[in-house]
Write a protein that holds these residues in place. Sequence first.
Motif, PDB file in Angstrom:
ATOM      1  N   GLU A  42     -14.555  57.542   9.449  1.00 32.00           N
ATOM      2  CA  GLU A  42     -15.761  57.025  10.106  1.00 32.00           C
ATOM      3  C   GLU A  42     -16.970  57.902   9.805  1.00 32.00           C
ATOM      4  O   GLU A  42     -18.071  57.407   9.581  1.00 32.00           O
ATOM      5  CB  GLU A  42     -15.548  56.939  11.615  1.00 32.00           C
ATOM      6  N   ARG A  43     -16.777  59.214   9.805  1.00 35.46           N
ATOM      7  CA  ARG A  43     -17.897  60.129   9.555  1.00 35.46           C
ATOM      8  C   ARG A  43     -18.326  60.100   8.088  1.00 35.46           C
ATOM      9  O   ARG A  43     -19.468  60.415   7.785  1.00 35.46           O
ATOM     10  CB  ARG A  43     -17.532  61.549   9.995  1.00 35.46           C
ATOM     11  N   ARG A  44     -17.426  59.708   7.193  1.00 35.92           N
ATOM     12  CA  ARG A  44     -17.817  59.565   5.779  1.00 35.92           C
ATOM     13  C   ARG A  44     -18.953  58.545   5.691  1.00 35.92           C
ATOM     14  O   ARG A  44     -19.968  58.791   5.047  1.00 35.92           O
ATOM     15  CB  ARG A  44     -16.628  59.120   4.926  1.00 35.92           C
ATOM     16  N   TRP A  45     -18.811  57.418   6.353  1.00 40.08           N
ATOM     17  CA  TRP A  45     -19.860  56.401   6.341  1.00 40.08           C
ATOM     18  C   TRP A  45     -21.142  56.973   6.954  1.00 40.08           C
ATOM     19  O   TRP A  45     -22.236  56.791   6.428  1.00 40.08           O
ATOM     20  CB  TRP A  45     -19.416  55.151   7.118  1.00 40.08           C
ATOM     21  N   TRP A  46     -21.001  57.678   8.063  1.00 42.05           N
ATOM     22  CA  TRP A  46     -22.152  58.236   8.769  1.00 42.05           C
ATOM     23  C   TRP A  46     -22.931  59.181   7.861  1.00 42.05           C
ATOM     24  O   TRP A  46     -24.161  59.115   7.788  1.00 42.05           O
ATOM     25  CB  TRP A  46     -21.642  58.953  10.028  1.00 42.05           C
ATOM     26  N   PRO A  51     -27.333  61.896   4.624  1.00 40.40           N
ATOM     27  CA  PRO A  51     -26.781  63.054   3.905  1.00 40.40           C
ATOM     28  C   PRO A  51     -27.145  64.401   4.529  1.00 40.40           C
ATOM     29  O   PRO A  51     -26.357  65.348   4.443  1.00 40.40           O
ATOM     30  CB  PRO A  51     -27.364  62.922   2.494  1.00 40.40           C
ATOM     31  N   ASP A  52     -28.312  64.500   5.159  1.00 40.45           N
ATOM     32  CA  ASP A  52     -28.681  65.764   5.796  1.00 40.45           C
ATOM     33  C   ASP A  52     -27.761  66.119   6.963  1.00 40.45           C
ATOM     34  O   ASP A  52     -27.766  67.252   7.437  1.00 40.45           O
ATOM     35  CB  ASP A  52     -30.129  65.718   6.286  1.00 40.45           C
ATOM     36  N   GLY A  53     -26.979  65.165   7.424  1.00 39.09           N
ATOM     37  CA  GLY A  53     -26.064  65.409   8.538  1.00 39.09           C
ATOM     38  C   GLY A  53     -24.746  66.040   8.128  1.00 39.09           C
ATOM     39  O   GLY A  53     -23.901  66.301   8.983  1.00 39.09           O
TER      40      GLY A  53
END
Length: 127
Positions: A42-46, A51-53
Amino acid sequence: MEPLSPLEQALHAARALVLADLVAGDVAEADVVSLVEDSVAERRWWVEQWPDGAAYVAGLVAQDVQDALLERYGRWPLCPVCRSGDPHALDVEPELGPDPHWVCAKVGVRVAPVGSLGAATGGMASS
């Protein structure tokens, strides 16, 4: 073999840190590891969207796994600082920021960086 992208490096690091904390608490069963994998996916999509995250992924995966464990099993990781009163879980701080730590919000103490619970608790991050 091509080097990993910064996104993949951040996701692999987050997975490794959270798994280390789960192992330290002796709760790294297959179904729990699946929760980590679900969060990483899920965080891959986020992070692809923001990208700065990437620097925030470890704390977010830790929070995701903590929330999923609460729904299925109970609080994790239990606070090793407060030995009296009701058992309570540590929090991840900052909620959205780099360098996430496990913190006892009750007494305002930083317990350990995410990924280092074993060193802080002697391998007893949960009961």
